[in-house]
Design an enzyme around this catalytic site. Structure first.
Site, PDB file in Angstrom:
ATOM      1  N   TYR A  89      -0.173   3.407  -3.259  1.00 17.84           N
ATOM      2  CA  TYR A  89      -1.002   4.603  -2.946  1.00 17.84           C
ATOM      3  C   TYR A  89      -0.408   5.333  -2.086  1.00 17.84           C
ATOM      4  CZ  TYR A  89      -4.047   0.552  -3.793  1.00 17.84           C
ATOM      5  OH  TYR A  89      -4.473  -0.850  -4.375  1.00 17.84           O
TER       6      TYR A  89
ATOM      7  N   ARG B 243       0.810  -1.165   0.063  1.00 24.50           N
ATOM      8  CA  ARG B 243      -0.144  -0.040  -0.184  1.00 24.50           C
ATOM      9  C   ARG B 243       0.934   1.202   0.006  1.00 24.50           C
ATOM     10  NH1 ARG B 243      -3.363   1.659   3.044  1.00 24.50           N
ATOM     11  NH2 ARG B 243      -4.935   2.282   1.716  1.00 24.50           N
TER      12      ARG B 243
ATOM     13  N   CYS C  26      14.545  -5.370  -3.609  1.00 20.61           N
ATOM     14  CA  CYS C  26      15.275  -4.452  -4.373  1.00 20.61           C
ATOM     15  C   CYS C  26      14.626  -3.442  -5.294  1.00 20.61           C
ATOM     16  CB  CYS C  26      16.221  -5.355  -5.205  1.00 20.61           C
ATOM     17  SG  CYS C  26      17.094  -6.532  -4.399  1.00 20.61           S
ATOM     18  N   GLU C  27      14.107  -2.539  -4.750  1.00 25.83           N
ATOM     19  CA  GLU C  27      13.277  -1.470  -5.653  1.00 25.83           C
ATOM     20  C   GLU C  27      13.368  -0.124  -4.401  1.00 25.83           C
ATOM     21  OE1 GLU C  27      10.342  -1.337  -7.854  1.00 25.83           O
ATOM     22  OE2 GLU C  27      10.357  -3.582  -8.284  1.00 25.83           O
TER      23      GLU C  27
HETATM   24  N1  LLP Z   1     -17.476  -3.394  -3.557  1.00 29.28           N
HETATM   25  C1  LLP Z   1     -16.695  -3.166  -4.739  1.00 29.28           C
HETATM   26  C2  LLP Z   1     -17.478  -3.416  -5.998  1.00 29.28           C
HETATM   27  C3  LLP Z   1     -15.453  -2.796  -4.654  1.00 29.28           C
HETATM   28  O1  LLP Z   1     -14.695  -2.448  -5.753  1.00 29.28           O
HETATM   29  C4  LLP Z   1     -14.813  -2.763  -3.473  1.00 29.28           C
HETATM   30  C5  LLP Z   1     -13.229  -2.391  -3.145  1.00 29.28           C
HETATM   31  C6  LLP Z   1     -15.488  -2.961  -2.257  1.00 29.28           C
HETATM   32  C7  LLP Z   1     -16.868  -3.163  -2.259  1.00 29.28           C
HETATM   33  C8  LLP Z   1     -15.023  -2.757  -0.708  1.00 29.28           C
HETATM   34  O2  LLP Z   1     -14.683  -1.268  -0.552  1.00 29.28           O
HETATM   35  P1  LLP Z   1     -14.037  -0.979   1.000  1.00 29.28           P
HETATM   36  O3  LLP Z   1     -15.385  -0.987   1.802  1.00 29.28           O
HETATM   37  O4  LLP Z   1     -12.848  -1.645   1.208  1.00 29.28           O
HETATM   38  O5  LLP Z   1     -13.917   0.530   0.515  1.00 29.28           O
HETATM   39  N2  LLP Z   1      -6.535  -2.052  -2.709  1.00 29.28           N
HETATM   40  C9  LLP Z   1      -6.776  -0.702  -2.576  1.00 29.28           C
HETATM   41  C10 LLP Z   1      -8.492  -0.643  -2.089  1.00 29.28           C
HETATM   42  C11 LLP Z   1      -8.989  -1.219  -3.486  1.00 29.28           C
HETATM   43  C12 LLP Z   1     -10.475  -1.310  -3.433  1.00 29.28           C
HETATM   44  C13 LLP Z   1     -11.268  -2.173  -4.549  1.00 29.28           C
HETATM   45  N3  LLP Z   1     -12.703  -2.348  -4.362  1.00 29.28           N
HETATM   46  C14 LLP Z   1      -6.175  -0.321  -0.978  1.00 29.28           C
HETATM   47  O6  LLP Z   1      -5.494  -0.965  -0.539  1.00 29.28           O
HETATM   48  O7  LLP Z   1      -6.567   0.942  -0.619  1.00 29.28           O
END
Ligand code: LLP
Length: 414
Positions: A316, A312, A341-342
């Site tokens: 991000y 993360r 290694c980055e």
């Molecule tokens: N529903 C859908 C259609 C989604 O695409 C996602 C997350 C969720 C529910 C769940 O969302 P949340 O409650 O977690 O906001 N890898 C990134 C986050 C990617 C989110 C993808 N979709 C990070 O580490 O911040």
């Protein structure tokens, strides 16, 4: 709110000192608090008590089968995005009729698997996908329940990689096209239209974008109802943010109240797909300091967890608080980096962190969501172990990978 706190100068998860887990399981290790998970589900559920609702835990952020099993026991449904996630939730004992299936590129094989399992509905993201689901359901003279994912063109004011509800994104169907798609869906013999879905992004820390989306959806649903579309569900996705550092996201209660206020009179069951707000602050990544090095005026603390364990910060620019396992107040400004290694392999940059000596332990906070599930074997690093703490006990819920694991699928291929 979570159950990681200092007792007698030692950082604990519930009743267990983190040092004990590091000594017995090794590092890096993901550690989750069961009490925190259960509390978060309860609080989120209570936020929607004024409307009929179904909470579908979004599997992508933390898909450990032992965690999924807890959620199944607590009665949640699941939001999945692949056949692999369907396999996991079924193994975890999920009720298939509480599973919903999202994603812009479902394969024929995945659609068949989900139909055979008897999931609640598909969230459809394009006309060709709808055609494909209709055809596959028709192969067995069956019916597929679908919601169409509406893209309301709302800016969620979050990181661009996790914004999904604007026209420029690949997700969903614009409201005007969606109306057309509902019309054609009703003509398809093997499709049962049951709902409308919308998810505008993740780590959203204001109520306004949600309210904007809800207002558009409300109008849209009223139009569909006037056209006689037999809707049962409004699936409002996930997206509610958490506090990694100074963010002050709306409480689940405020979020639930906003959803209920706009949708209560529509006569629909509200489906939610939360995950970060449930697991984000319920997990940490515990690492050990390997060494310290200076480069000119810069100071680096090298730990045994890298970007392969938690991507993360690199992906991000995300901020995770760093808490020493042994409480102490003296601080220094350092980059905390891993062994990969980055130069993107950092956990924190120019951060005031407790002064730590080699061998000491550091907890990377708020790593329960999109932590382990985004981990990789980059640099042939075995993935970390995972531990679930419940009160005074803990359980290893994923073994640390071994070198043999790294090559298992590559051996004996001729
Ligand atoms: N529903 C859908 C259609 C989604 O695409 C996602 C997350 C969720 C529910 C769940 O969302 P949340 O409650 O977690 O906001 N890898 C990134 C986050 C990617 C989110 C993808 N979709 C990070 O580490 O911040």
């Amino acid at each position: 709110m979570h159950y990681f706190e200092y007792r007698d100068g030692q950082l604990h998860c519930e009743g267990i000192p983190l040092r004990k887990i590091a000594d017995e399981i090794g590092t890096p290790v993901y550690i989750y608090s069961e009490r925190t998970l259960q509390r978060h589900v309860r609080v989120f559920d209570e936020a929607f008590q004024s409307v009929p609702h179904l909470i579908c835990y979004a599997v992508k952020a933390n898909s450990n089968i032992n965690i999924l099993r807890r959620f199944a026991d607590w009665g949640t449904g699941f939001d999945i995005v692949s056949g692999g996630e369907l396999f996991r939730v079924l193994r975890a004992g999920a009720a298939a009729d509480k599973v919903i299936f999202a994603g812009v590129g479902k394969t024929a094989q995945e659609i068949r698997y989900a139909l055979d399992a008897g999931i609640l509905f598909f969230n459809v993201e394009s006309p060709p996908e709808l055609e494909l689901i209709n055809r596959i359901a028709g192969d067995n003279n069956g019916h597929a329940r679908v919601s169409i994912r509406a893209n309301p063109d709302v800016d969620p004011h979050t990181h661009p990689y996790i914004s999904t509800g604007m026209q420029k994104h690949k997700f969903g169907v614009s409201l005007s096209d969606a109306k057309e798609l509902y019309r054609s869906a009703r003509q398809l013999p093997n499709i049962d239209v049951v709902g409308v879905q919308c998810h505008i992004g993740s780590q959203i820390t204001q109520l306004a974008p949600f309210e904007q989306a809800l207002a558009s959806l409300r109008e849209f649903i009223l139009e569909l109802k006037r056209d006689g579309v037999p809707l049962k569900y409004l699936d409002f996705g996930g997206g509610l943010g958490i506090s990694y550092t100074t963010e002050e996201p709306p409480s689940p209660a405020a979020y639930g109240a906003a959803v209920a206020a706009t949708t209560k009179d529509l006569g629909l069951t509200i489906v939610l797909e939360p995950v970060r707000v449930i697991v984000g602050n319920a997990g940490i990544l515990l690492a050990r300091v390997l060494l310290k090095k200076n480069q000119g005026t810069k100071k680096f603390v090298v730990i045994d967890a890298g970007m392969n364990d938690l991507i993360r910060p690199a992906l991000y620019g995300s901020h995770h608080q760093l808490w020493p396992a042994r409480a102490q107040s003296e601080k220094e400004t350092v980059d905390v980096v891993g062994p990969v290694c980055e130069s993107a392999d950092f956990i924190a940059k120019e951060r005031d962190v407790a002064v730590l000596e080699p061998g000491e332990l550091l907890a990377v906070m708020s790593a329960g969501a999109y932590g382990f599930s985004l981990a990789s074997n980059y640099n042939s690093r075995p993935r970390a172990a995972e531990v679930l703490v419940s009160g005074e006990t803990y359980q290893l819920i994923r073994k640390r990978e071994t070198y043999e694991d790294l090559i298992r699928l590559e051996e004996n291929i001729h």
